[in-house]
Design a protein around this motif. Sequence first.
Motif, mmCIF file in Angstrom:
data_model
loop_
_atom_site.group_PDB
_atom_site.id
_atom_site.type_symbol
_atom_site.label_atom_id
_atom_site.label_comp_id
_atom_site.label_asym_id
_atom_site.label_seq_id
_atom_site.Cartn_x
_atom_site.Cartn_y
_atom_site.Cartn_z
ATOM 1 N N ASN A 86 33.221 46.704 31.382
ATOM 2 C CA ASN A 86 34.462 47.530 30.559
ATOM 3 C C ASN A 86 35.067 46.249 29.163
ATOM 4 O O ASN A 86 35.881 45.734 28.973
ATOM 5 C CB ASN A 86 35.390 47.055 30.915
ATOM 6 N N ALA A 87 33.480 45.993 28.979
ATOM 7 C CA ALA A 87 33.688 45.099 27.414
ATOM 8 C C ALA A 87 34.306 46.399 26.211
ATOM 9 O O ALA A 87 33.498 47.525 26.003
ATOM 10 C CB ALA A 87 32.219 44.715 27.127
ATOM 11 N N ASP A 88 35.080 45.877 25.341
ATOM 12 C CA ASP A 88 34.883 46.333 23.884
ATOM 13 C C ASP A 88 34.783 45.986 22.895
ATOM 14 O O ASP A 88 34.213 46.995 21.721
ATOM 15 C CB ASP A 88 36.604 45.851 23.532
ATOM 16 N N ILE A 89 34.196 45.038 22.808
ATOM 17 C CA ILE A 89 32.820 43.971 21.797
ATOM 18 C C ILE A 89 31.654 43.406 22.610
ATOM 19 O O ILE A 89 32.091 42.466 23.378
ATOM 20 C CB ILE A 89 34.272 43.313 20.709
ATOM 21 N N LEU A 90 30.658 43.098 21.389
ATOM 22 C CA LEU A 90 30.195 42.395 21.955
ATOM 23 C C LEU A 90 29.235 41.846 20.737
ATOM 24 O O LEU A 90 29.606 42.497 19.829
ATOM 25 C CB LEU A 90 27.985 43.416 22.250
#
Length: 131
Positions: A86-90
């Motif tokens: 559930n990552a918002d930013i890589l």
Amino acid sequence: MKRIITFGTFDVFHVGHVNILERAAQFGDYLIVGVSSDALNFSKKGRYPVYSQNDRCKIISSLSFVDEVFIEESLELKKEYITQHNADILIMGDDWAGRFDWVSDVCEVKYLPRTPSISTTEIIEVVKSIK
């Protein structure tokens, strides 16, 4: 809560690794780090890391600003890892600039400058030359 994800081998841990992970953590509230498996590293670089994947995970896990660590088995599964966590930013180093834009439909992608004048490969070569 903003979840940040990044990936790397993190072999022969050095200040450049600390710098990029610390800066990545500043973009959100929870930092997830995918550590390249020994097999993945061999497939990318033709050599195994100096430190085992378990040792590298333990090193990364010990950092106060890292919340979660997992083993990255495949470069092609980046999008699945991002979704699973559930990552918002890589966040990746700018030596990868543009190479992960293909995941921008599932999260924001940022490339951060690397610490100048330090490289794991160079450290390994220097150590190998001292005999």
